[in-house]
Design a protein around this motif. Structure first.
Motif, PDB file in Angstrom:
ATOM      1  N   SER A  96      -6.460   0.219   7.799  1.00  0.00           N
ATOM      2  CA  SER A  96      -6.719  -0.435   6.513  1.00  0.00           C
ATOM      3  C   SER A  96      -5.417  -0.537   5.705  1.00  0.00           C
ATOM      4  O   SER A  96      -5.350  -1.265   4.720  1.00  0.00           O
ATOM      5  CB  SER A  96      -7.760   0.340   5.705  1.00  0.00           C
ATOM      6  OG  SER A  96      -7.321   1.660   5.490  1.00  0.00           O
ATOM      7  N   ASN A  97      -4.390   0.221   6.102  1.00  0.00           N
ATOM      8  CA  ASN A  97      -3.041   0.070   5.542  1.00  0.00           C
ATOM      9  C   ASN A  97      -2.138  -0.499   6.626  1.00  0.00           C
ATOM     10  O   ASN A  97      -2.169  -0.023   7.765  1.00  0.00           O
ATOM     11  CB  ASN A  97      -2.462   1.417   5.096  1.00  0.00           C
ATOM     12  CG  ASN A  97      -3.145   1.941   3.842  1.00  0.00           C
ATOM     13  OD1 ASN A  97      -3.567   1.163   2.987  1.00  0.00           O
ATOM     14  ND2 ASN A  97      -3.254   3.248   3.738  1.00  0.00           N
TER      15      ASN A  97
ATOM     16  N   SER B 225      -7.249   4.029   9.681  1.00  0.00           N
ATOM     17  CA  SER B 225      -5.909   3.960   9.065  1.00  0.00           C
ATOM     18  C   SER B 225      -5.329   2.557   9.129  1.00  0.00           C
ATOM     19  O   SER B 225      -4.350   2.260   8.436  1.00  0.00           O
ATOM     20  CB  SER B 225      -4.959   4.943   9.750  1.00  0.00           C
ATOM     21  OG  SER B 225      -5.396   6.260   9.502  1.00  0.00           O
TER      22      SER B 225
ATOM     23  N   ASP C 136       0.808  -1.223   0.000  1.00  0.00           N
ATOM     24  CA  ASP C 136       0.000   0.000   0.000  1.00  0.00           C
ATOM     25  C   ASP C 136       0.846   1.281   0.000  1.00  0.00           C
ATOM     26  O   ASP C 136       0.337   2.371  -0.246  1.00  0.00           O
ATOM     27  CB  ASP C 136      -0.955   0.007   1.205  1.00  0.00           C
ATOM     28  CG  ASP C 136      -0.227  -0.110   2.524  1.00  0.00           C
ATOM     29  OD1 ASP C 136      -0.312  -1.173   3.138  1.00  0.00           O
ATOM     30  OD2 ASP C 136       0.434   0.849   2.936  1.00  0.00           O
TER      31      ASP C 136
ATOM     32  N   GLN D 237       0.053   5.138  -1.442  1.00  0.00           N
ATOM     33  CA  GLN D 237      -0.040   6.307  -0.553  1.00  0.00           C
ATOM     34  C   GLN D 237       0.819   7.464  -1.049  1.00  0.00           C
ATOM     35  O   GLN D 237       0.519   8.623  -0.823  1.00  0.00           O
ATOM     36  CB  GLN D 237       0.447   5.937   0.859  1.00  0.00           C
ATOM     37  CG  GLN D 237      -0.462   5.020   1.648  1.00  0.00           C
ATOM     38  CD  GLN D 237       0.106   4.778   3.046  1.00  0.00           C
ATOM     39  OE1 GLN D 237       0.314   5.707   3.817  1.00  0.00           O
ATOM     40  NE2 GLN D 237       0.364   3.519   3.379  1.00  0.00           N
TER      41      GLN D 237
ATOM     42  N   SER E 275       0.701   2.538   7.397  1.00  0.00           N
ATOM     43  CA  SER E 275       0.034   3.814   7.147  1.00  0.00           C
ATOM     44  C   SER E 275       1.002   4.985   7.270  1.00  0.00           C
ATOM     45  O   SER E 275       2.111   4.826   7.769  1.00  0.00           O
ATOM     46  CB  SER E 275      -1.085   4.023   8.162  1.00  0.00           C
ATOM     47  OG  SER E 275      -2.220   3.341   7.751  1.00  0.00           O
TER      48      SER E 275
END
Lengths: 398, 390
Positions: free
Chosen positions: B217-218, B215, A82, A86, B221
């Motif tokens: 979800s990552n 957050s 991810d 981001q 993050s």
């Protein structure tokens, strides 16, 4: 938004850097690159930063770019996938699972689906185990070292890169000032102030001022100040009148700086002031020689010559400075072994370690961008020309 | 020599004996620390400065370092012979030249060069070939030695694992459900509470971070400020996932624990946390000395799937910890390593529930007939619950 709050590369700035890289690669006859080093990934991807790659706290990540096909791929494990999104990565992300005996073999098995032509690799970073795994998975793999080209590219910064480094300098100085502000009200109280907390206040405030990560953190006082590094005992407190030095590094969105700041704990004296002035004298000689067209080694040699003439010895165990960028130490190195010509657009950390009255190592590093005129100071947030006195007492006010 | 140095020297001597080596050249910084107890805090980040260790049977280790690290290394271990190269010539070439000057008569060279850069590995092999000597790859031997812990290593790892759990719990104690916290404040306080328990000051991979609310979800993050996010604030009922990696005596902990900003969990949190607890139980029940890592992985994946626990495809369910915060073997589909007594593993409990990732990391010591959790300052059968305003 103030340019000092604009802590990421904009799309246009990324495009400028991308074109610079692509042109250089093509002009050197490289159609594709494959890199594993954290600084190369950040630089060549134009701003993708993964956590703790150098420390191996996460599994290996690879960046593959093919200029012929336009393919741009980051290969990583599921937990990291991810991150490129981001950071607005405009290429693909391919996930590899740990299906083979080693992570190196696992990532190689995925890369074989993408690499078909000769690739420039980072032999300065990629491990021997990794290349062995790649050669086993990809029949006929042809690699050439791209290190020289990558290093040459990184030597000269774009305006945007200089901005990110300038912001990092400000974060570092604000972090350091905050550490001082917290400790000077308590350092000379009966309870004093832990050494670790002095360093930790630096880290905390760098974060609060927008920094991405703090790296090196060493704090030394008393006899420990005679060494570059010393172990920080968990129960040690600021309790020895004299020089206290903090060594640090930090990054802003993948752009690293290093620093060293020395202060004086307690009421200063004439010898300490003289020692500080001597330090400034040698640093200014280095700065005066930091000019385009001068060899890096010559900056060092000039300081050495004047040091002898002025009878101001300095510690010759370390360079007087180095480049910074997506790594906390990169070329050029202001040392006898490096003949790289100083050129406009280089960003260089500069600092001389001289001696206090008890042979403590004193240093005050600053970061400069080389211009065709005088170097421009990037650590402009506070002037450190005078010796900073860490002195005071108060009831703890938080 | 202290107990730890004696224990590790014995292991290194075995590697030298088994491979009939005249000298073992160690280049990987974690291996150097393992073999000599010398650790430079920034070595991995300042890789233009290289350090090497040379180990010969019944001799003090020889350590080759750049001039700037010489005194620190000498102070770190008085039982090593330290040689420093100056700034006069290319740093890497100077280091390699000095290394081979110290062992030019050797005929069989062991080396862990597989773990370092191609460039340095090739330089080492070239020098060995130039001497007409033999190169023996020893990276696997050293990593194998590192994977099973000695008595003193176990003592150190138990201490830091428990301290880290204590530190996380110590910080969680400050949480008040209806007083919002930023993820940055959580990150900072995790580190402060660790340092208050006499862990060593560390930069870089002394990771501490708090990821909160949606957050999670990552998994990572707040890029690129993985431990420093300032703009994310908790709300009542949020999940907090706290990571902390700490170092003491050169050995690492690597822990993750969950707090809930409420005195009870939501239905979703209840299910997700139950999955984590079940996954931990399955892992502990499946881990057995003598099994291969991949067998454990397959067994756990199958059992978890049967219970409706969504684990992450291809993600290792655990790994070793020691002088580095993460090292092989890995509890993964591909790793054939046989589990042994006295391995210390981080069980990386990571489950997905309704697009959010929940994580809890336990540290376990493997014994013949027991898997003992060594970072349970409190029972993590339930997460930490924050009080409401008091």
């Amino acid at each position: 938004m103030s340019k000092m709050n604009d802590i990421l590369l904009s799309s246009a700035e990324k495009q400028t850097l991308t074109e610079k890289i692509e042109n250089k690669m093509k002009s050197n006859g490289y159609d594709a690159l494959l890199v594993f080093g954290s600084s190369n990934i950040t630089y060549l991807s134009c701003g993708i930063v993964f956590p703790y790659l150098d420390q191996k706290v996460v599994q290996p990540v690879a960046l593959y770019i093919c200029y012929k096909t336009g393919k741009r791929i980051i290969v990583c494990t599921n937990d990291l996938a991810d991150i490129p999104k981001q950071l607005n990565w405009n290429g693909e992300v391919v996930i590899y699972n740990l299906n083979e005996q080693t992570p190196e073999a696992s990532i190689a098995e995925v890369l074989k689906n993408y690499i078909s032509s000769k690739v420039a690799i980072d032999e300065n970073y990629m491990t021997a185990a990794q290349i062995k795994a790649l050669k086993k998975s990809i029949s006929g793999l042809v690699t050439v070292s791209g290190d020289q080209v990558f290093d040459d590219l990184k030597l000269l910064k774009t305006d945007a890169e200089i901005r990110l480094l300038e912001i990092a300098c400000r974060m570092g100085d604000r972090g350091f000032i905050s550490a001082l502000n917290h400790s000077e009200g308590a350092a000379l109280d009966a309870l004093s102030y832990p050494l670790w907390e002095y360093a930790e206040r630096f880290r905390v405030h760098v974060g609060e001022y927008g920094g991405s990560c703090v790296g090196n953190m060493v704090v030394v006082q008393g006899k420990d100040c005679k060494e570059l590094y010393a172990r920080c005992e968990p129960r040690a407190v600021l309790n020895e009148t004299g020089f206290v030095r903090l060594e640090y590094s930090l990054h802003n969105s993948g752009y690293w700086i290093t620093g060293s700041r020395t202060v004086y704990l307690g009421q200063t004296n004439e010898q300490a002031e003289r020692a500080w002035k001597n330090n400034q004298t040698l640093k200014n000689i280095a700065l005066k020689n930091l000019r385009t067209g001068v060899k890096s080694s010559e900056v060092y040699n000039a300081v050495k010559r004047l040091s002898e003439e002025l009878n101001i010895p300095f510690w010759e165990g370390i360079d007087l400075g180095h480049g910074v960028g997506t790594r906390e130490r990169e070329a050029p190195f202001l040392a006898p072994y490096d003949d790289t010509l100083i050129t406009e657009g280089m960003v260089i950390v500069l600092g001389v370690y001289t001696y206090g009255n008890d042979k403590e190592l004193i240093c005050n590093k600053d970061v400069y961008v080389v211009t065709n005129d005088e170097p421009r100071l990037l650590n402009w947030y506070k002037n450190w020309d005078d010796l900073y006195i860490l002195y005071g007492t108060s009831a703890r006010h938080g | 020599m202290n107990n730890l140095e004696q224990e590790i020297t014995k292991k290194i001597t075995t590697i030298i004996d088994v491979n009939h080596l005249d000298v073992l050249i160690i280049s990987d910084i974690y291996n150097i620390q393992y073999a000599t107890n010398i650790k430079i805090p920034c070595a991995h980040a300042q890789s233009d400065l290289r350090m090497f260790a040379l180990l010969k049977k019944n001799n003090n280790p020889i350590v080759v370092v750049p001039k700037c690290w010489e005194n620190f290394v000498k102070e770190s271990n008085h039982n090593v012979d330290v040689f420093a190269y100056s700034l006069q010539h290319d740093q890497l070439a100077s280091a390699i030249k000095m290394v081979f000057k110290k062992c030019s008569s050797a005929k069989r060279f062991g080396s862990d060069d597989e773990l370092i850069s191609i460039k340095i590995s090739e330089m080492i092999k070239k020098e060995i070939a130039a001497l007409g000597s033999e190169h023996i790859a020893c990276a696997d031997d050293i990593m194998g030695a590192r994977s099973t812990k000695t008595k003193t290593e176990i003592k150190h790892l138990k201490s830091i694992a428990m301290k880290t759990d204590h530190a996380i719990n110590g910080y969680y104690h400050h949480l008040i459900a209806d007083r919002s916290k930023s993820s940055m404040s959580i990150s900072e306080n995790l580190r402060i509470h660790s340092l208050e328990r006499d862990i060593y000051l560390e930069g870089y991979n002394a990771c501490s971070r708090g990821v909160i609310g949606n957050s999670i979800s990552n998994i990572w993050s707040y890029a690129p400020k993985f431990g420093f996010a300032a703009s994310d604030f908790t709300e009542i009922g949020d999940t907090i996932i706290a990571d902390a990696m700490n170092n003491e005596n050169g050995y690492w902990s690597n822990s993750t624990r969950i707090a809930i900003m409420s005195e009870e969990m939501s239905d979703e949190q209840e299910i997700a946390y139950r999955h984590l607890v079940e996954l931990r139980k399955i892992l502990c029940n499946s881990l057995r000395v003598g099994l291969r890592c991949c067998e454990v992985y397959q067994d756990v994946v199958e059992k978890a799937t049967n219970l409706g626990i969504e684990i992450i495809d291809g993600h290792a369910l655990g790994f070793n910890v020691g002088v580095s915060p993460m090292e092989g073997p890995f509890l993964s589909l591909g790793d054939q390593t046989i589990l042994k007594k006295n391995m210390i593993l981080i069980l990386d409990g990571l489950v997905k529930y309704k697009s959010l990732f929940y994580r809890s990391r336990d540290t376990v010591l493997l014994d013949i007939d027991e898997v003992k959790v060594i970072n349970d300052y409190k029972s993590w059968e339930e997460p930490y619950f924050a009080l409401n305003t008091i």
